[in-house]
Design a protein around this motif. Structure first.
Motif, PDB file in Angstrom:
ATOM      1  N   ARG A   1      -2.139   6.501   9.912  1.00 32.90           N
ATOM      2  CA  ARG A   1      -2.075   5.790  11.196  1.00 32.90           C
ATOM      3  C   ARG A   1      -1.416   6.646  12.278  1.00 32.90           C
ATOM      4  NH1 ARG A   1      -0.273  -0.186   9.052  1.00 32.90           N
ATOM      5  NH2 ARG A   1      -2.317  -0.794   8.279  1.00 32.90           N
TER       6      ARG A   1
ATOM      7  N   GLY B   1     -10.828   0.351  10.441  1.00 29.98           N
ATOM      8  CA  GLY B   1      -9.597   0.421   9.662  1.00 29.98           C
ATOM      9  C   GLY B   1      -8.762  -0.841   9.820  1.00 29.98           C
TER      10      GLY B   1
ATOM     11  N   LEU C   1      -0.639   5.616   4.131  1.00 23.95           N
ATOM     12  CA  LEU C   1      -1.179   4.778   5.194  1.00 23.95           C
ATOM     13  C   LEU C   1      -0.440   5.012   6.515  1.00 23.95           C
ATOM     14  CD1 LEU C   1      -3.200   2.627   6.025  1.00 23.95           C
ATOM     15  CD2 LEU C   1      -1.575   0.893   5.251  1.00 23.95           C
TER      16      LEU C   1
ATOM     17  N   ARG D   1      -6.179  -6.925   9.943  1.00 25.84           N
ATOM     18  CA  ARG D   1      -5.508  -7.127  11.235  1.00 25.84           C
ATOM     19  C   ARG D   1      -6.475  -7.380  12.378  1.00 25.84           C
ATOM     20  NH1 ARG D   1      -0.319  -3.207  11.382  1.00 25.84           N
ATOM     21  NH2 ARG D   1       0.359  -3.671   9.277  1.00 25.84           N
TER      22      ARG D   1
ATOM     23  N   SER E   1      -7.763  -3.668   6.935  1.00 25.52           N
ATOM     24  CA  SER E   1      -6.393  -4.086   6.657  1.00 25.52           C
ATOM     25  C   SER E   1      -6.186  -5.574   6.922  1.00 25.52           C
ATOM     26  CB  SER E   1      -5.409  -3.271   7.494  1.00 25.52           C
ATOM     27  OG  SER E   1      -5.516  -3.629   8.860  1.00 25.52           O
TER      28      SER E   1
END
Length: 145
Positions: free
Chosen positions: A7, A137, A3, A143, A141
């Motif tokens: 990123r 994405g 991950l 967020r 997650s």
């Protein structure tokens, strides 16, 4: 670990394209022929040698992270990736190389600006698609809602 790699590679890829895009517009509008040639040269080397591996790494790590996952967001990201890759390989890279060659010999004419327009359009499309992938994405997650 995968991950973090995904990123980081995505951040580098988006940063490269955004930098190429914004500096190109700035130099075309305000720069000289010499500054245009210098920029086009920098985009090809070292720019493409940073961008291409980062996009490839983003794709490979993204596919690895998506393995075993399903859902609308995963499917949307998976559908966008081929367009990002094809746009980069068939449009952005050849445009960058041609523009660099033309600018290095001072051939900044109508054809140069046509190809430059195509490159900017393709870059904008990739930025939008990559931004949508980043947003999805972040949603996946938790967020971003």
């Amino acid at each position: 670990m995968m991950l973090v790699l995904h990123r980081l590679a995505a951040l580098i890829a988006v940063s490269c394209i955004a930098t190429f895009f914004s500096t190109t517009i700035f130099v075309i509008i305000l720069g000289t022929l010499e500054s245009t040639a210098n920029l086009k040269s920098l985009i090809v080397w070292p720019g493409l040698f940073i961008l291409v591996p980062s996009i490839a790494l983003t794709g490979v790590s993204g596919f690895a992270l998506a393995k075993g996952r399903s859902g609308k967001l995963v499917q949307q990201k998976m559908r966008r990736m081929p367009f990002i890759g094809v746009n980069g390989i068939l449009v952005l890279i050849p445009c960058a190389v041609f523009l660099d060659r033309w600018a290095s010999v001072g051939t900044i004419d109508t054809n140069f600006y046509i190809v430059q327009g195509i490159e900017l359009l393709a870059g904008a499309i990739n930025l939008i698609l990559m931004g949508l992938n980043m947003k999805d994405g972040l949603r996946m997650s938790g967020r971003f809602r």
